[in-house]
Design a protein around this motif. Structure first.
Motif, PDB file in Angstrom:
ATOM      1  N   THR A 386       0.795  -1.238   0.000  1.00 51.72           N
ATOM      2  CA  THR A 386       0.000   0.000   0.000  1.00 51.72           C
ATOM      3  C   THR A 386       0.823   1.281   0.000  1.00 51.72           C
ATOM      4  N   THR A 387       2.082   1.219   0.410  1.00 49.37           N
ATOM      5  CA  THR A 387       2.917   2.405   0.652  1.00 49.37           C
ATOM      6  C   THR A 387       2.194   3.415   1.539  1.00 49.37           C
ATOM      7  N   ASP A 388       1.450   2.922   2.501  1.00 48.01           N
ATOM      8  CA  ASP A 388       0.728   3.788   3.442  1.00 48.01           C
ATOM      9  C   ASP A 388       1.732   4.671   4.185  1.00 48.01           C
ATOM     10  N   PRO A 389       1.612   6.004   4.083  1.00 49.65           N
ATOM     11  CA  PRO A 389       2.621   6.889   4.675  1.00 49.65           C
ATOM     12  C   PRO A 389       2.643   6.886   6.190  1.00 49.65           C
ATOM     13  N   ARG A 390       1.632   6.281   6.826  1.00 50.67           N
ATOM     14  CA  ARG A 390       1.649   6.190   8.287  1.00 50.67           C
ATOM     15  C   ARG A 390       2.646   5.145   8.775  1.00 50.67           C
ATOM     16  N   ILE A 391       2.945   4.162   7.933  1.00 49.63           N
ATOM     17  CA  ILE A 391       3.680   2.988   8.392  1.00 49.63           C
ATOM     18  C   ILE A 391       5.138   3.282   8.741  1.00 49.63           C
ATOM     19  N   PRO A 392       5.913   3.999   7.929  1.00 52.18           N
ATOM     20  CA  PRO A 392       7.306   4.247   8.317  1.00 52.18           C
ATOM     21  C   PRO A 392       7.452   4.861   9.705  1.00 52.18           C
ATOM     22  N   GLY A 393       6.629   5.851  10.016  1.00 53.34           N
ATOM     23  CA  GLY A 393       6.716   6.481  11.329  1.00 53.34           C
ATOM     24  C   GLY A 393       6.357   5.532  12.451  1.00 53.34           C
ATOM     25  N   MET A 394       5.404   4.657  12.220  1.00 53.01           N
ATOM     26  CA  MET A 394       5.022   3.684  13.236  1.00 53.01           C
ATOM     27  C   MET A 394       6.182   2.735  13.531  1.00 53.01           C
ATOM     28  N   ILE A 395       6.839   2.276  12.468  1.00 48.68           N
ATOM     29  CA  ILE A 395       7.967   1.356  12.638  1.00 48.68           C
ATOM     30  C   ILE A 395       9.140   2.048  13.326  1.00 48.68           C
ATOM     31  N   VAL A 396       9.428   3.286  12.927  1.00 42.27           N
ATOM     32  CA  VAL A 396      10.518   4.041  13.561  1.00 42.27           C
ATOM     33  C   VAL A 396      10.231   4.255  15.041  1.00 42.27           C
ATOM     34  N   ASP A 397       9.019   4.637  15.367  1.00 46.59           N
ATOM     35  CA  ASP A 397       8.694   4.904  16.764  1.00 46.59           C
ATOM     36  C   ASP A 397       8.807   3.654  17.624  1.00 46.59           C
ATOM     37  N   PHE A 398       8.395   2.504  17.082  1.00 52.17           N
ATOM     38  CA  PHE A 398       8.570   1.288  17.874  1.00 52.17           C
ATOM     39  C   PHE A 398      10.053   0.941  17.995  1.00 52.17           C
ATOM     40  N   GLY A 399      10.826   1.179  16.943  1.00 46.51           N
ATOM     41  CA  GLY A 399      12.265   0.932  17.039  1.00 46.51           C
ATOM     42  C   GLY A 399      12.914   1.764  18.129  1.00 46.51           C
ATOM     43  N   ARG A 400      12.474   3.009  18.263  1.00 46.34           N
ATOM     44  CA  ARG A 400      13.011   3.872  19.319  1.00 46.34           C
ATOM     45  C   ARG A 400      12.554   3.393  20.698  1.00 46.34           C
ATOM     46  N   TYR A 401      11.297   2.956  20.786  1.00 46.29           N
ATOM     47  CA  TYR A 401      10.804   2.394  22.051  1.00 46.29           C
ATOM     48  C   TYR A 401      11.630   1.169  22.434  1.00 46.29           C
ATOM     49  N   LEU A 402      11.824   0.274  21.470  1.00 49.88           N
ATOM     50  CA  LEU A 402      12.567  -0.949  21.748  1.00 49.88           C
ATOM     51  C   LEU A 402      13.979  -0.634  22.215  1.00 49.88           C
ATOM     52  N   GLU A 403      14.600   0.341  21.582  1.00 51.22           N
ATOM     53  CA  GLU A 403      15.974   0.697  21.965  1.00 51.22           C
ATOM     54  C   GLU A 403      16.013   1.284  23.373  1.00 51.22           C
ATOM     55  N   ARG A 404      15.013   2.053  23.733  1.00 52.52           N
ATOM     56  CA  ARG A 404      15.036   2.732  25.030  1.00 52.52           C
ATOM     57  C   ARG A 404      14.519   1.865  26.174  1.00 52.52           C
ATOM     58  N   TYR A 405      13.482   1.060  25.895  1.00 55.50           N
ATOM     59  CA  TYR A 405      12.807   0.350  26.981  1.00 55.50           C
ATOM     60  C   TYR A 405      12.776  -1.171  26.815  1.00 55.50           C
ATOM     61  N   GLY A 406      13.190  -1.674  25.662  1.00 52.12           N
ATOM     62  CA  GLY A 406      12.970  -3.089  25.386  1.00 52.12           C
ATOM     63  C   GLY A 406      14.015  -4.038  25.914  1.00 52.12           C
ATOM     64  N   TRP A 407      15.231  -3.553  26.184  1.00 46.73           N
ATOM     65  CA  TRP A 407      16.340  -4.443  26.515  1.00 46.73           C
ATOM     66  C   TRP A 407      16.680  -4.375  28.006  1.00 46.73           C
ATOM     67  N   ILE A 408      17.005  -5.507  28.546  1.00 47.88           N
ATOM     68  CA  ILE A 408      17.403  -5.558  29.960  1.00 47.88           C
ATOM     69  C   ILE A 408      18.848  -5.083  30.081  1.00 47.88           C
ATOM     70  N   GLY A 409      19.078  -4.096  30.918  1.00 45.63           N
ATOM     71  CA  GLY A 409      20.413  -3.546  31.081  1.00 45.63           C
ATOM     72  C   GLY A 409      21.357  -4.532  31.741  1.00 45.63           C
ATOM     73  N   PRO A 410      22.644  -4.458  31.403  1.00 50.11           N
ATOM     74  CA  PRO A 410      23.624  -5.394  31.980  1.00 50.11           C
ATOM     75  C   PRO A 410      23.715  -5.289  33.498  1.00 50.11           C
ATOM     76  N   ASP A 411      23.332  -4.138  34.070  1.00 48.75           N
ATOM     77  CA  ASP A 411      23.398  -3.984  35.520  1.00 48.75           C
ATOM     78  C   ASP A 411      22.387  -4.874  36.234  1.00 48.75           C
ATOM     79  N   LEU A 412      21.331  -5.300  35.516  1.00 48.78           N
ATOM     80  CA  LEU A 412      20.330  -6.175  36.113  1.00 48.78           C
ATOM     81  C   LEU A 412      20.607  -7.655  35.852  1.00 48.78           C
ATOM     82  N   LEU A 413      21.525  -7.925  34.940  1.00 45.65           N
ATOM     83  CA  LEU A 413      21.806  -9.313  34.570  1.00 45.65           C
ATOM     84  C   LEU A 413      22.888  -9.881  35.468  1.00 45.65           C
TER      85      LEU A 413
END
Length: 546
Positions: A386-413
């Motif tokens: 569809t080349t829906d223009p909403r989709i790139p921003g949705m994917i980017v925003d989740f990528g930023r969420y994942l980078e900021r909140y998705g991974w367990i920090g080494p200090d907790l492991l």
């Protein structure tokens, strides 16, 4: 031949990068491409050969231009039938089925002149013995990837770590798991077909076709596509209303890659798609209106993938409307979550509702990183169509969420709460089983301790949301973080990780969408933003179909 082959691949991939699908055919020379035919059963030199040939947009409009040549360059009598159309691009032929008789060996297909030797075709099933083809015909991975039948893909090089990972997993996953219905979750046939596309390997294609036919034989053909009847559902697990086992994408891939049209008809596809539309035994899919609405990333993502596949297969405008609706629900969920906690980039929902305890205390509003991969995969499929223009921003925003909140920090492991498998090494990554931008670490650790041991088994598929975000990310600092993250994830391609076979469906969840990540990371960051046609984007923003 080699030069023309290179021109074909480059032409197709460049055409995709700039989304100039209607002009691809004019830029591609008429190629001669190899077909390898292997005997699987029977004797003699008169094997019935059926091969699916997928085609990039704009290359072929008349099936009479397809010729089959033997090893001496002589034309072989053949039947050629169009099977799929680029109806959402330029109307050109997307795949043909070619049938001919001959001994095992090397053949070629060409579009350089009209076919002069035709033959009668046959129903696909007549070329089978014991449910398997007498001959298996494969194409080169360069042709397969350039055809875009599985979206843009890169050829798996011999030294590619991810390709070695898939190969090592296939050693334990290759055997047909007919006694374990859970081994089909996340779509085993499509996973195998996509492995074939990247490699051209005959063993992957043989396993894909065998898996596809066994899977489709279990689809319920009678009954309305609503609970409790659930026509279009999958019967082997005894739960046809469980839509997470209903897959349309393998039909598309089987038709294009093998020419097999014997396991489905229009009514079956309609029931499968309509069962997803009704939700089966789940709630009817729709907008996320209330913080206690039932929602799973898996159902949202798989439902979008299969709806896109139904549209690609049939061209039915009703499925296109359903795609737009599903993308819209996800867009509003991400941007304006009804919990009032703001847009953090995730599809935030309730842990308690997820665990069937909506009125329980101490709810954690968050998201599953690895289940959200299914949403990103669905959005990617939808964007290709569809080349829906909403989709790139949705994917980017989740990528930023994942980078900021998705991974367990080494200090907790730290012992006794490492939660990782040692296969990725001491620096191996692990994502939260349940992540959150709002909850404190102790709440997330409680869930991780209960449910998330060895959730790094999902690292491989998490490469997709990272790579997809990279493909659309224009901020240099964010892109650099994504590149670093993807490089760290590749530690999970290790032979030790690939050898873990305690859950057979791991092969599917790891690899159904992960192959395209290799292609994405080979593109410049933000390349996807220039691949959206300006006209189509404008039309979408104005509410029209591109």
């Amino acid at each position: 031949m080699l030069l023309r082959h290179i021109l074909v691949v480059l032409g197709c991939l460049l055409a995709f990068a700039f989304a100039s699908f209607p002009s691809v055919g004019s830029a591609i020379a008429a190629p001669t491409e190899k077909i390898d035919v292997r005997r699987l059963a029977g004797k003699g030199d008169d094997l019935p050969v059926t091969v699916g040939i997928p085609l990039p947009p704009g290359l072929l409009r008349d099936a009479a231009q397809v010729r089959i040549l033997d090893a001496h360059g002589d034309e072989v009598p053949a039947a050629v039938k169009p099977m799929l159309t680029w109806h959402f691009r330029d109307g050109s032929i997307r795949a043909v089925r070619v049938q001919f008789h001959g001994p095992p060996g090397t053949y070629a297909f060409s579009f350089d002149a009209p076919r002069t030797k035709s033959a009668a075709g046959w129903p696909y099933g007549e070329g089978l013995v014991g449910g398997k083809p007498l001959a298996l015909a494969t194409l080169t991975p360069a042709w397969l990837t350039a055809s875009l039948i599985a979206g843009p893909q890169s050829v798996a090089s011999r030294d590619e770590a991810y390709a070695r990972y898939v190969d090592a997993q296939f050693r334990w996953a290759g055997t047909m798991p007919t006694k374990d219905t859970t081994a089909w979750l996340f779509d085993r046939p499509s996973t195998l077909f996509k492995a074939y596309v990247r490699t051209g390997r005959a063993d992957y294609l043989e396993a894909a076709e065998e898996s596809y036919r066994w899977y489709m034989a279990g689809i319920k053909r009678d009954g309305l596509p609503v609970s409790p009847f659930c026509g279009g559902g999958w019967l082997p697990d005894g739960k046809p209303c469980d839509v997470k086992y209903v897959y349309i994408e393998p039909i598309l891939l089987a038709v294009a890659l093998t020419g097999d049209d014997s396991m489905h008809d229009a009514a079956t596809v309609a029931k499968m798609a309509d069962l997803w539309d009704s939700g089966g035994w789940n709630t009817t899919p729709g907008p996320y209106h209330h913080p206690k609405d039932y929602f799973t990333e898996r159902l949202a993502g798989l439902g979008l993938i299969e709806t896109v596949a139904a549209y690609e297969l049939t061209g039915d405008s009703a499925y296109r409307k359903r795609i737009d609706a599903r993308v819209g629900w996800l867009y509003e969920h991400q941007r304006a979550n009804p919990d009032g906690l703001g847009d953090d980039g995730s599809w935030r929902n309730s842990w308690n509702v997820h665990e069937n305890d909506p009125d329980g205390a101490d709810d954690v509003r968050g998201a599953s990183p690895w289940m959200s991969e299914n949403i990103v995969d669905g959005l990617w499929h939808a964007w290709l169509v569809t080349t829906d223009p909403r989709i790139p921003g949705m994917i980017v925003d989740f990528g930023r969420y994942l980078e900021r909140y998705g991974w367990i920090g080494p200090d907790l492991l730290v012992s006794p709460h490492d939660w990782r498998n040692s296969c990725s090494g001491p620096g191996g990554l692990i994502a939260w089983y349940w992540s959150s931008s709002r909850a404190k670490a102790p709440a997330l650790m409680k869930i991780q301790e209960s449910e998330g041991w060895y959730s790094d088994g999902h690292n491989v598929e998490l490469g997709l949301p990272v790579a997809a975000a990279w493909y659309f990310e224009k901020d240099p600092a964010q892109a650099a973080a994504l590149k670093k993250r993807f490089a760290a994830l590749t530690a999970s391609y290790s032979p030790a990780c690939a050898a873990i076979s305690d859950t057979v469906r791991r092969f599917n969840w790891n690899n159904r969408g992960a192959g395209v990540a290799q292609w994405m990371m080979a593109q410049p960051s933000g390349a996807g933003l220039t691949a959206v046609p300006a006209k189509a984007a404008t039309q979408r923003l104005q509410g029209a179909s591109p």
